[in-house]
Design a protein around this motif. Structure first.
Motif, PDB file in Angstrom:
ATOM      1  N   CYS A  43      14.718   0.301  -2.938  1.00 54.06           N
ATOM      2  CA  CYS A  43      13.955   0.177  -4.195  1.00 54.06           C
ATOM      3  C   CYS A  43      12.451   0.015  -4.019  1.00 54.06           C
ATOM      4  O   CYS A  43      11.661   0.516  -4.793  1.00 54.06           O
ATOM      5  N   GLN A  44      12.028  -0.729  -2.997  1.00 57.03           N
ATOM      6  CA  GLN A  44      10.597  -0.906  -2.703  1.00 57.03           C
ATOM      7  C   GLN A  44       9.809  -1.444  -3.909  1.00 57.03           C
ATOM      8  O   GLN A  44       8.918  -0.786  -4.438  1.00 57.03           O
ATOM      9  N   GLY A  65      21.955  -5.848  -6.707  1.00 57.68           N
ATOM     10  CA  GLY A  65      21.716  -4.507  -6.184  1.00 57.68           C
ATOM     11  C   GLY A  65      21.671  -3.458  -7.277  1.00 57.68           C
ATOM     12  O   GLY A  65      20.777  -2.601  -7.309  1.00 57.68           O
ATOM     13  N   GLY A  66      22.634  -3.530  -8.200  1.00 57.39           N
ATOM     14  CA  GLY A  66      22.698  -2.547  -9.275  1.00 57.39           C
ATOM     15  C   GLY A  66      21.505  -2.654 -10.209  1.00 57.39           C
ATOM     16  O   GLY A  66      20.955  -1.648 -10.665  1.00 57.39           O
ATOM     17  N   GLU A  67      21.117  -3.896 -10.496  1.00 59.21           N
ATOM     18  CA  GLU A  67      19.949  -4.111 -11.373  1.00 59.21           C
ATOM     19  C   GLU A  67      18.680  -3.576 -10.719  1.00 59.21           C
ATOM     20  O   GLU A  67      17.830  -2.975 -11.384  1.00 59.21           O
ATOM     21  N   ARG A  68      18.571  -3.766  -9.421  1.00 61.12           N
ATOM     22  CA  ARG A  68      17.396  -3.263  -8.699  1.00 61.12           C
ATOM     23  C   ARG A  68      17.345  -1.733  -8.766  1.00 61.12           C
ATOM     24  O   ARG A  68      16.278  -1.152  -9.008  1.00 61.12           O
ATOM     25  N   GLN A  69      18.502  -1.102  -8.567  1.00 62.31           N
ATOM     26  CA  GLN A  69      18.522   0.370  -8.606  1.00 62.31           C
ATOM     27  C   GLN A  69      18.149   0.883  -9.989  1.00 62.31           C
ATOM     28  O   GLN A  69      17.416   1.867 -10.125  1.00 62.31           O
ATOM     29  N   VAL A  98       9.686  -7.765 -13.035  1.00 62.48           N
ATOM     30  CA  VAL A  98      10.315  -6.451 -13.170  1.00 62.48           C
ATOM     31  C   VAL A  98       9.521  -5.537 -14.096  1.00 62.48           C
ATOM     32  O   VAL A  98       9.256  -4.376 -13.760  1.00 62.48           O
ATOM     33  N   ALA A  99       9.130  -6.051 -15.260  1.00 60.61           N
ATOM     34  CA  ALA A  99       8.408  -5.215 -16.228  1.00 60.61           C
ATOM     35  C   ALA A  99       7.127  -4.658 -15.622  1.00 60.61           C
ATOM     36  O   ALA A  99       6.784  -3.482 -15.827  1.00 60.61           O
ATOM     37  N   THR A 100       6.407  -5.488 -14.859  1.00 56.69           N
ATOM     38  CA  THR A 100       5.154  -5.026 -14.235  1.00 56.69           C
ATOM     39  C   THR A 100       5.445  -3.994 -13.149  1.00 56.69           C
ATOM     40  O   THR A 100       4.708  -3.019 -12.998  1.00 56.69           O
ATOM     41  N   ASN A 101       6.527  -4.218 -12.399  1.00 61.08           N
ATOM     42  CA  ASN A 101       6.914  -3.232 -11.388  1.00 61.08           C
ATOM     43  C   ASN A 101       7.250  -1.896 -12.030  1.00 61.08           C
ATOM     44  O   ASN A 101       6.870  -0.840 -11.525  1.00 61.08           O
ATOM     45  N   VAL A 102       7.956  -1.965 -13.151  1.00 61.38           N
ATOM     46  CA  VAL A 102       8.369  -0.734 -13.823  1.00 61.38           C
ATOM     47  C   VAL A 102       7.142   0.030 -14.335  1.00 61.38           C
ATOM     48  O   VAL A 102       7.078   1.259 -14.267  1.00 61.38           O
ATOM     49  N   THR A 103       6.163  -0.699 -14.831  1.00 61.22           N
ATOM     50  CA  THR A 103       4.975  -0.029 -15.400  1.00 61.22           C
ATOM     51  C   THR A 103       3.886   0.244 -14.356  1.00 61.22           C
ATOM     52  O   THR A 103       2.808   0.739 -14.698  1.00 61.22           O
ATOM     53  N   LEU A 104       4.168  -0.063 -13.105  1.00 66.44           N
ATOM     54  CA  LEU A 104       3.163   0.108 -12.045  1.00 66.44           C
ATOM     55  C   LEU A 104       2.611   1.546 -11.959  1.00 66.44           C
ATOM     56  O   LEU A 104       1.385   1.730 -11.823  1.00 66.44           O
ATOM     57  N   ILE A 146       0.837  -1.204   0.000  1.00 68.38           N
ATOM     58  CA  ILE A 146       0.000   0.000   0.000  1.00 68.38           C
ATOM     59  C   ILE A 146       0.874   1.257   0.000  1.00 68.38           C
ATOM     60  O   ILE A 146       0.602   2.225  -0.714  1.00 68.38           O
ATOM     61  N   ARG A 147       1.947   1.223   0.792  1.00 68.47           N
ATOM     62  CA  ARG A 147       2.843   2.386   0.844  1.00 68.47           C
ATOM     63  C   ARG A 147       3.483   2.643  -0.518  1.00 68.47           C
ATOM     64  O   ARG A 147       3.586   3.792  -0.962  1.00 68.47           O
ATOM     65  N   VAL A 148       3.912   1.562  -1.182  1.00 65.15           N
ATOM     66  CA  VAL A 148       4.519   1.715  -2.510  1.00 65.15           C
ATOM     67  C   VAL A 148       3.501   2.306  -3.481  1.00 65.15           C
ATOM     68  O   VAL A 148       3.812   3.233  -4.237  1.00 65.15           O
ATOM     69  N   LEU A 149       2.288   1.783  -3.436  1.00 68.14           N
ATOM     70  CA  LEU A 149       1.255   2.272  -4.360  1.00 68.14           C
ATOM     71  C   LEU A 149       0.955   3.746  -4.125  1.00 68.14           C
ATOM     72  O   LEU A 149       0.808   4.525  -5.060  1.00 68.14           O
ATOM     73  N   ARG A 150       0.868   4.136  -2.853  1.00 69.76           N
ATOM     74  CA  ARG A 150       0.621   5.546  -2.550  1.00 69.76           C
ATOM     75  C   ARG A 150       1.785   6.398  -3.053  1.00 69.76           C
ATOM     76  O   ARG A 150       1.592   7.474  -3.610  1.00 69.76           O
ATOM     77  N   GLN A 151       2.986   5.857  -2.854  1.00 68.59           N
ATOM     78  CA  GLN A 151       4.177   6.648  -3.204  1.00 68.59           C
ATOM     79  C   GLN A 151       4.295   6.872  -4.713  1.00 68.59           C
ATOM     80  O   GLN A 151       4.795   7.899  -5.153  1.00 68.59           O
ATOM     81  N   ILE A 152       3.808   5.908  -5.504  1.00 61.04           N
ATOM     82  CA  ILE A 152       3.923   6.094  -6.953  1.00 61.04           C
ATOM     83  C   ILE A 152       2.688   6.793  -7.542  1.00 61.04           C
ATOM     84  O   ILE A 152       2.554   6.883  -8.756  1.00 61.04           O
ATOM     85  N   GLY A 153       1.796   7.255  -6.680  1.00 59.50           N
ATOM     86  CA  GLY A 153       0.709   8.098  -7.165  1.00 59.50           C
ATOM     87  C   GLY A 153      -0.653   7.445  -7.269  1.00 59.50           C
ATOM     88  O   GLY A 153      -1.544   7.983  -7.935  1.00 59.50           O
ATOM     89  N   ALA A 154      -0.837   6.293  -6.620  1.00 65.82           N
ATOM     90  CA  ALA A 154      -2.158   5.649  -6.646  1.00 65.82           C
ATOM     91  C   ALA A 154      -3.114   6.388  -5.716  1.00 65.82           C
ATOM     92  O   ALA A 154      -2.730   6.784  -4.612  1.00 65.82           O
TER      93      ALA A 154
END
Lengths: 298, 223
Positions: free
Chosen positions: B87-88, B137-141, B95-101, A205-213
């Protein structure tokens, strides 16, 4: 409001995927909703059966009365005819007739057996009367009976009809109250499960809020999930409850109240409001819980 | 874009930041330095309204941070990309879904080609389907940078982005951030890696802010 509810419930696989599946809360919610719906089916059936019973007693007893004539044997016929004549001129009485010996024997058979020697016993004569639409003046009729047939006593069933009707009414209210309590308990349990789910997904939830949800986006993922779980669980529980009720032996009127526990006609459809109510409660409970949680973070 | 006017922030009875006044101009590049616990992360959180000042005023995109509704805060954050040291990511999504979140939560979409270009830019094309715990670590950043910029934000805040990286990977990440700055993005990097700051100064005009005794100062030319 309706648009908001529809938006909350519109499938959104991308949003649903954001919140990881939580196994224990998933089956706990469905199981709880199912058990509660199963119990609610019986409470609802009890309420509706009690209602039917009250109506039946009301209908059967409210429109009829009995006059009991206790007189010496040589006066019995005279008083019976006098009472029938009196009743025929009394406004509000549609029909009056003296029960035959066979009918009186049949009434007494459950207590004394079928071979009752009616002629040898001082059994009072019974006259059954049926009201018309207006009804009659019972107090006036009692006074006229006392004057013309001293041995005749009017029993309009009110003495025992009232407590029965009150008891049936209370049973009906009890069943309805039980349904309300069960649904409230469903809401409380789902609220707790949603709270646990939100707590375990705090980081998400924190991540979602932080990215603008927005709050509505985050809440929807939880609301939709818990509402659908409650709906499916309650539907299964309701179906199971209805099957059990349907399998209960039917003894007809003679078998009494217990075998009459169930639904009649459209009553079977009423049971299907339970999954819908469960889903609505889950929707409201999860939404309130989600927004309360979101309100604690920026 | 973001301006602090005599801002203070207190936590647990103690004042962590005091009399902070600064302005992040469009297209500027800032480093924020100071010892651990000096308030660098707190200052970044104040920038994207995760925290509110206990005194003074913060203006974010011409809006007072205190006057922002929850929906306003969400809208503001779509214009501010954040890269955290940890990174959270959502570890159950690739990864692709995280990037497009950030696009998903605003119901926007990107083309497969644009996503591929973005991942190629951060050097992660081959890891689009990997799960975050599988990344180094570098890939995550770098994935975090990709997520932070996918909405084309006006400001990018990075909190100790090279804290867990070796020098080679740190330089690679810095190169990405410098490229973003050249595209007109405002960059703020909280770090205590002086070598990184010197490396950046050789590539781009930077301002170095130092937090000392709860106050933000412009660092001297010794950097």
């Amino acid at each position: 409001m309706i648009r908001s509810i529809l938006a909350d419930m519109t499938p959104d696989p991308a949003a649903d995927r954001v919140v990881p599946p939580t196994g224990h809360t998933a089956w706990l919610t469905q199981f709880t909703a199912g058990v509660m719906a199963f119990l609610a089916v019986f409470a609802l059936a009890l309420s509706m059966a009690a209602g039917r019973l009250a109506d039946r007693w009301e209908d059967a007893l409210a429109r009829t009365a009995t006059i009991r004539i206790s007189a010496p044997e040589d006066q019995m016929q005279v008083q019976t005819e006098a009472v029938l004549a009196l009743l025929s001129t009394t406004p509000g009485i549609a029909e009056a007739r003296a029960l035959s010996d066979d009918e009186q024997r049949a009434l007494l058979a459950p207590w004394f057996g079928p071979d009752l020697p009616l002629d040898e016993l001082p059994i009072p004569r019974l006259i059954e009367l049926t009201e018309d639409g207006e009804g009659y003046d019972s107090e006036g009729l009692r006074q006229r009976l006392a004057a013309e047939a001293p041995g005749a006593i009017l029993d309009d069933h009110d003495r025992w009809r009232r407590p029965l009707a009150i008891a049936a009414g209370r049973l009906q209210a009890l069943g309805f109250g039980a349904v309300v309590l069960i649904l409230a308990a469903t809401g409380a349990v789902i609220s707790l499960a949603a709270k646990a789910s939100l707590a375990s997904n705090d980081q998400v939830i924190r991540v979602l809020r932080q990215i603008g949800a927005r709050d509505t986006y985050i809440a929807r993922a939880f609301v939709r999930r818990f509402t659908l779980r409650a709906l499916s669980g309650a539907a299964a529980g309701t179906l199971a409850g209805l099957v059990v009720l349907w399998l209960m032996p039917s003894g007809g009127d003679a078998a009494g109240f217990l075998t009459g526990l169930g639904f009649e006609g459209f009553g079977w459809l009423w049971a299907w409001t339970l999954p819908i109510l469960s889903a609505a409660i889950a929707f409201a409970a999860t939404r309130a819980t989600a927004f309360a949680k979101l309100g604690t973070m920026r | 874009m973001i301006a602090f006017d005599n801002v203070a922030y207190s936590y647990g009875g103690g004042e962590l930041l005091s009399e902070v006044s600064l302005s992040l101009a469009p297209g500027s590049f800032h480093f924020l330095t100071g010892p651990s616990g000096s308030g660098k992360s707190t200052l970044l959180k104040l920038c994207y309204a995760e925290l509110l000042p206990t005194a003074g005023q913060i203006t974010i995109f011409d809006r007072d941070a205190r006057g922002l509704s929850r929906d306003d805060v969400a809208r503001v954050r779509r214009r501010i990309g954040v890269v955290h040291q940890d990174c959270q990511f959502l570890d159950h999504l690739p990864v692709a879904t995280n990037v497009t979140l950030p696009l998903a939560v605003t119901r926007r979409e990107t083309s497969a080609q644009d996503l591929e270009d973005l991942l190629a830019w951060v050097g992660l094309s081959h890891l689009a389907g990997a799960m975050p715990p599988e990344l180094s670590g570098g890939e995550r950043q770098r994935a975090a940078v990709a997520r932070a910029v996918i909405m084309s934000p006006d400001v990018l805040l990075a909190d100790e982005p090279t804290g867990n990286l070796d020098w080679e990977m740190s330089v690679r990440l810095l190169t990405l951030l410098v490229e973003l700055n050249r595209m007109g993005k405002t960059i703020v990097i909280a770090t205590h890696d002086m070598n990184l700051i010197r490396m950046a100064k050789s590539q781009v005009a930077t301002r170095v802010l130092r937090i000392k005794d709860r106050r933000v100062q412009l660092a001297g030319a010794d950097l």
